[in-house]
Design an enzyme around this catalytic site. Structure first.
Site, PDB file in Angstrom:
ATOM      1  N   ASP A  36       0.827  -1.204   0.000  1.00  0.00           N
ATOM      2  CA  ASP A  36       0.000   0.000   0.000  1.00  0.00           C
ATOM      3  C   ASP A  36       0.864   1.258   0.000  1.00  0.00           C
ATOM      4  OD1 ASP A  36       0.902  -0.500   2.591  1.00  0.00           O
ATOM      5  OD2 ASP A  36      -1.060  -1.073   3.322  1.00  0.00           O
TER       6      ASP A  36
ATOM      7  N   ASN B 229      -7.609  -2.992  14.208  1.00  0.00           N
ATOM      8  CA  ASN B 229      -9.003  -3.248  13.837  1.00  0.00           C
ATOM      9  C   ASN B 229      -9.135  -4.458  12.917  1.00  0.00           C
ATOM     10  OD1 ASN B 229      -7.916  -2.307  11.484  1.00  0.00           O
ATOM     11  ND2 ASN B 229      -9.288  -0.549  11.244  1.00  0.00           N
TER      12      ASN B 229
ATOM     13  N   HIS C 294      -7.339  -4.953  10.116  1.00  0.00           N
ATOM     14  CA  HIS C 294      -7.073  -4.731   8.684  1.00  0.00           C
ATOM     15  C   HIS C 294      -5.798  -5.446   8.241  1.00  0.00           C
ATOM     16  CE1 HIS C 294      -4.710  -0.684   9.367  1.00  0.00           C
ATOM     17  NE2 HIS C 294      -3.865  -1.682   9.306  1.00  0.00           N
TER      18      HIS C 294
ATOM     19  N   GLU D 154      -9.813  -2.070   5.295  1.00  0.00           N
ATOM     20  CA  GLU D 154     -10.414  -1.741   6.588  1.00  0.00           C
ATOM     21  C   GLU D 154     -11.693  -2.562   6.805  1.00  0.00           C
ATOM     22  OE1 GLU D 154      -8.557  -0.132   8.416  1.00  0.00           O
ATOM     23  OE2 GLU D 154      -8.010   1.874   7.740  1.00  0.00           O
TER      24      GLU D 154
HETATM   25  C1  F6R Z   1       1.404  -1.509   6.124  1.00  0.00           C
HETATM   26  C2  F6R Z   1       0.114  -2.172   6.210  1.00  0.00           C
HETATM   27  C3  F6R Z   1      -0.671  -2.218   7.459  1.00  0.00           C
HETATM   28  C4  F6R Z   1       0.171  -2.504   8.701  1.00  0.00           C
HETATM   29  C5  F6R Z   1      -0.698  -2.500   9.952  1.00  0.00           C
HETATM   30  C6  F6R Z   1       0.110  -2.744  11.205  1.00  0.00           C
HETATM   31  O1  F6R Z   1       1.962  -1.653   4.834  1.00  0.00           O
HETATM   32  O2  F6R Z   1      -0.315  -2.672   5.246  1.00  0.00           O
HETATM   33  O3  F6R Z   1      -1.656  -3.206   7.335  1.00  0.00           O
HETATM   34  O4  F6R Z   1       0.806  -3.732   8.555  1.00  0.00           O
HETATM   35  O5  F6R Z   1      -1.359  -1.281  10.063  1.00  0.00           O
HETATM   36  O6  F6R Z   1       0.979  -1.671  11.388  1.00  0.00           O
HETATM   37  P1  F6R Z   1       2.086  -1.726  12.544  1.00  0.00           P
HETATM   38  O7  F6R Z   1       3.006  -2.815  12.174  1.00  0.00           O
HETATM   39  O8  F6R Z   1       2.763  -0.377  12.481  1.00  0.00           O
HETATM   40  O9  F6R Z   1       1.363  -1.978  13.811  1.00  0.00           O
END
Ligand code: F6R
Length: 239
Positions: free
Chosen positions: A67, A135, A137, A142
């Site tokens: 992303d 959450n 995701h 989301e």
């Molecule tokens: C990032 C992504 C997100 C993160 C998720 C966890 O490329 O796709 O899904 O993996 O938000 O983020 P952290 O590791 O910072 O808790």
């Protein structure tokens, strides 16, 4: 779904990096799907160590990141392009032309998503790394009423904005991003998820034990035949 629980994120990072390097040694032109955020950092640190000690080369791999924020210059310190270069790509021998990102500044987001989908379908992702949102995701898929398919532009949830805005000290955090969709992720041959810290314990519980529901997008991984979930004791608290 294989679930492995580690004492801490450092152990987790060492073990996962060793497995990922063994995949590259077995298939030097492997295609990776990479994630950003805090979770994969211990893994990336160990991949760099493996490369620096001459035990593995990444010169023939291809990478696709999951992303990218919209309307953030590519060289902004908070772009995922910058994150990946600072935390991995600048320290290993991956070729710049084999690194792929969604362009969050594209004039036409539909066209950009289609371009990325075609590239991914063409190459096929061998090994996809995932973090997990508080959450539930994955990528920036989301919680919602239906599962997403291919790449698309997403409005980030309040939970994601709250979690990630700590990194934006100068400019406000973008509220939109481009992301690989759930189906794009599910097409990967093998998936490694990393989740550490107590803030992930509910999402981990729902992902593993809950219904398969777009309200917890990661629950779709229950349907994938080759998923490895690496978590620490804190994230495992409800299991
Ligand atoms: C990032 C992504 C997100 C993160 C998720 C966890 O490329 O796709 O899904 O993996 O938000 O983020 P952290 O590791 O910072 O808790």
């Amino acid at each position: 779904m294989e679930v492995r629980i580690f004492d801490n994120k450092e152990n987790l990072g060492e073990v996962m990096a060793e497995i990922l390097c063994s995949r590259v040694i077995a298939k030097p032109n492997l295609t990776f799907g990479f994630a950003t955020g805090a979770s994969p950092l211990p893994v990336y640190g160990n991949l760099i160590e493996w490369y620096k000690s001459g035990r593995v080369s990444f010169k023939d791999i291809t990478t696709f990141n999951l992303d990218e924020y919209c309307d953030l210059p590519r060289d902004d310190k908070n772009s995922y392009y910058t994150f990946m270069h600072e935390n991995l790509f600048n320290h290993i021998d991956v070729k710049e032309e084999n690194i792929n990102f969604l362009n969050g500044n594209a004039e036409n987001f539909d066209k950009e998503c289609n371009r990325y989908d075609c590239l991914i379908r063409d190459k096929g992702i061998d090994v996809q790394l995932l973090g997990l949102g508080r959450n539930g995701h994955i990528g920036f898929n989301e919680p919602s009423t239906k599962f997403t398919k291919d790449c698309f532009r997403v409005k980030l949830s309040d939970s994601t904005i709250a979690a990630n805005s700590i990194y934006f000290d100068e400019n406000p955090m973008p509220h939109y991003a481009l992301t690989m969709g759930t189906a794009s992720i599910m097409r990967s041959k093998e998936i490694f998820m990393i989740a550490t810290g107590e803030s992930k314990k509910d999402a981990i519980y729902e992902m593993i034990n809950g219904d398969i529901s777009p309200l917890c997008p990661a629950s779709v991984l229950q349907l994938h035949p080759n998923v490895h979930v690496f978590i620490d004791l804190e994230a495992a608290k409800r299991l």
